[in-house]
Design an enzyme around this catalytic site. Structure first.
Site, short mmCIF file in Angstrom:
data_model
loop_
_atom_site.label_atom_id
_atom_site.label_comp_id
_atom_site.label_asym_id
_atom_site.label_seq_id
_atom_site.Cartn_x
_atom_site.Cartn_y
_atom_site.Cartn_z
N MET A 1 0.86 -1.18 0.00
CA MET A 1 0.00 0.00 0.00
C MET A 1 0.90 1.23 0.00
O MET A 1 1.67 1.44 0.93
CB MET A 1 -0.91 -0.03 1.24
CG MET A 1 -1.86 1.14 1.33
SD MET A 1 -3.20 0.86 2.53
CE MET A 1 -2.30 0.49 4.03
N ARG B 1 -6.58 -1.15 9.44
CA ARG B 1 -6.69 -0.56 10.77
C ARG B 1 -7.04 -1.61 11.82
O ARG B 1 -6.48 -1.61 12.92
CB ARG B 1 -7.70 0.59 10.75
CG ARG B 1 -7.16 1.82 10.07
CD ARG B 1 -8.17 2.91 9.86
NE ARG B 1 -7.49 4.10 9.33
CZ ARG B 1 -8.10 5.18 8.88
NH1 ARG B 1 -9.43 5.24 8.89
NH2 ARG B 1 -7.42 6.20 8.42
N TYR C 1 0.86 3.73 12.77
CA TYR C 1 0.44 3.08 11.53
C TYR C 1 -1.01 3.37 11.16
O TYR C 1 -1.89 3.46 12.04
CB TYR C 1 0.56 1.55 11.68
CG TYR C 1 1.86 0.95 11.22
CD1 TYR C 1 2.64 1.53 10.24
CD2 TYR C 1 2.28 -0.25 11.75
CE1 TYR C 1 3.83 0.93 9.82
CE2 TYR C 1 3.46 -0.86 11.33
CZ TYR C 1 4.23 -0.25 10.37
OH TYR C 1 5.38 -0.85 9.95
N GLU C 2 -1.28 3.40 9.84
CA GLU C 2 -2.63 3.42 9.27
C GLU C 2 -3.52 4.51 9.86
O GLU C 2 -4.68 4.29 10.19
CB GLU C 2 -3.31 2.06 9.46
CG GLU C 2 -2.54 0.90 8.87
CD GLU C 2 -2.19 1.11 7.40
OE1 GLU C 2 -2.90 1.85 6.71
OE2 GLU C 2 -1.17 0.54 6.96
N GLY C 3 -2.98 5.70 9.98
CA GLY C 3 -3.70 6.80 10.61
C GLY C 3 -3.38 6.80 12.08
O GLY C 3 -3.72 5.85 12.80
#
Length: 592
Positions: free
Chosen positions: A160, A302, A442-444
């Protein structure tokens, strides 16, 4: 050495998160309890016997970059081969492309165990699982035919590619560009940073999902498109063709997860000889709608990152408990043996260990309930799906943020239990602490998760879905009170008080949003998320204690309620009354 807690995981899935009722009423098709137990048992064996023994070398040696190629730690490539041969990569993938189409609940439970074995190893296949879903839901039939079967099998891996040096979490600032090539493909130019497993030696091909802008794209997030960019461009027969114009320029020297290569990727810099400039890519979904496609991958990522928090916490607890039973120091009234007592007999060490255990089990339950809601949103009767989708949406930021926050907290307590031995690398406690620290980013980041919860998730169902959920938690508190078990102590009362605090804080934030006072609501977002999670976690521990006959579950539930749940009142006060002082004090931080 880590040992997968298969029995605890199975109990939480079945009796807390809702797997057993779903099995009993046929909501999960032909899946049986025996098959669930077999899958969990084998996933636990693989984590304990195959992954965990290689975690140390991954931490000590790390990934190495030379001449744009990454070599993973010794034994890891072979470990990945065994992973693929076991069929684990396709556990929840569509059957049409070779997957097993099993519920997400089983997928995240297995993911927990694999991450406990080695977070640095497990994160690579995790991204492939997300790429599979994004391609399956949004790509053309031609792209699905060319890529999904090999991704599902694990023959190829996916990544990603979002972040850029100037953008960070602000995707509106992305600069990577995509130019139509005139043949249905595009040429990609730009760079991406922090790309996990952007380059490695596990597979011959790597499929990058890349956010980029078309020449006439609108500004901001409305002008972002998603492209599939392979390392090698497949031939018509599926074999690997020419090298694409994409390469790894560097890998990061990180605090933790050293075995996982975190790459800076360069697109369209002339790396591939004999090709026109630009990395060849193909559009996924519609032009300028890439963020919606990527969020398919990000939402599952998430929850997967939340499982990393649970996983590291479980591993840290096991390591600390084993050490506390071996390490002898001082005298303790509860120890009847000769000489110094094992430190597990000291009340302060017991408090640390029980806090570690309680937070881990609470976070596990929240994450599994999130996965259950996702399964129900996919498989329920059409009329029930909106409810379950709202539930999954509500729980996702909580599962991600709370689980990763407690991953750091529990790993830190693990270092504390080890004392000075925890601060050196010999015991492995420090490695878990270092690994855990990335997950809240991570991921936001978890601050972004809290904003998402308050601004986007509280309004779900006209603002009433959250109160329906709180009502379900209240039913659990009533069940505790009705059980009349002496072992629960003040659990029912304290849980009711926490629910009252959660209700008050929720109404306060909704009123601030309705009045246009968004900054006031955002000031309380992070304490609100923790308030929500502690309350839900306590309720889920209580549900498990009511459902089971184990006095140990009841005792842990009571410990959580009487030692940790009191924080909820203070958190409510921060949510309701902290915005003005935050704004006033913040002025001293801003220069220019």
């Amino acid at each position: 050495m880590y040992r997968a807690p298969v029995e605890e995981i199975a109990f939480t899935l079945k009796h807390v998160a809702g797997l057993k009722p779903a099995l009993d009423n046929g909501a999960l098709g032909d899946l049986t309890e025996d098959l669930v137990d077999a899958i969990l048992s084998e996933a636990g064996r693989f984590a304990s016997e195959e992954i965990a023994p290689l975690a140390k070398i991954g931490d000590e040696k790390g990934a190495v970059l030379k001449d744009a190629a990454v070599t993973t730690p010794a034994g890891w490539k072979e470990l990945y081969r065994r992973w693929v041969e076991g069929g684990w990569n396709g556990l929840s993938a569509p059957e049409e492309y070779g997957g097993q189409a099993l519920p997400m609940m089983l997928g995240v439970a297995a993911l927990e165990m694999w991450n406990s074995g080695s977070m640095a190893f497990a994160i690579g296949p995790t991204l492939t699982i997300g790429a599979i879903e994004a391609i399956e839901k949004h790509a053309s039939e031609d792209l699905k035919r060319k890529y999904l079967e090999k991704l599902v099998s694990g023959e190829w891996m996916g990544t990603m590619n979002l972040t850029e040096p100037q953008a960070g979490s602000d995707l509106a600032a992305l600069r990577t560009r995509a130019e139509p090539a005139g043949d249905g493909a595009y040429r990609i130019f730009g760079s991406k940073i922090f790309i996990t497993y952007g380059e490695h030696d596990f597979t011959d091909n790597i499929v990058h999902l890349v956010l980029a802008r078309l020449p006439d794209a609108p500004a901001g997030t409305r002008g972002i498109s998603l492209f599939l960019v392979p390392k090698f461009i497949p031939n018509k027969d599926g074999s690997l063709g020419r090298r694409n114009d994409v390469f790894c320029a560097s890998i990061e020297h990180k605090l933790g997860i050293h075995g996982s290569p975190t790459c800076t990727m360069i697109y369209g810099d002339g790396f591939a000889e004999g090709m026109a400039p630009g990395a060849v890519g193909w559009l996924i979904g519609e032009e300028n709608r890439g963020l919606a496609c990527m969020f398919t991958m990000m939402n599952n990522a998430r929850l997967a990152v939340g499982m990393q928090g649970v996983a590291v916490a479980e591993a840290a607890f096991q390591k600390a408990l084993a050490y506390a039973n071996e390490r002898r120091q001082g005298k303790a009234s509860s120890y009847a043996g000769e000489g110094m007592a094992p430190i597990v007999h000291h009340p302060d060490v017991q408090r640390n260990l029980l806090t570690m255990k309680a937070l881990t089990q609470a976070a596990r339950a929240i994450a599994y309930c999130c996965a259950h809601a996702t399964d129900m949103a996919r498989g329920s009767e059409a009329g029930d799906r909106p409810h379950w989708q709202d539930r999954a949406n509500l729980l996702t930021p909580i599962a991600k943020a709370f689980s990763t926050d407690i991953g750091v907290e529990v790993a830190s307590l693990g270092v504390q239990v080890h004392g000075g031995m925890g601060f050196i690398e010999e015991t492995g406690a420090a490695a878990l602490y270092r690994d855990a620290r990335i997950a809240p980013i991570y991921e936001g980041t978890n601050g972004i998760q809290a904003i998402d919860l308050v601004v986007r998730k509280l309004p779900l169902g006209g603002g009433e879905h959250v109160f329906g959920y709180i009502g379900e938690l209240d039913e659990i508190a009533n069940a505790v009170a009705a059980s009349n078990r002496d072992g629960f102590g003040r659990t029912a009362l304290l849980l009711e008080q926490a629910l009252d605090s959660l209700t008050s804080a929720t109404r306060h934030l909704q009123s601030r949003l309705a009045d246009g006072r968004t900054d006031d609501a955002l000031a309380g977002a992070t304490p609100y998320l923790r308030l929500f999670a502690l309350t839900a976690g306590a309720a889920y521990l209580a549900r498990g204690a009511v459902a089971g006959s184990s006095g140990e579950r009841t005792a842990l539930c009571r410990f959580f309620a009487e030692n940790l749940l009191g924080e909820t009142k203070a958190l409510k006060d921060r949510v309701v009354g902290g915005a003005e002082s935050l704004a006033a004090a913040a002025k001293t931080l801003i220069h220019g």
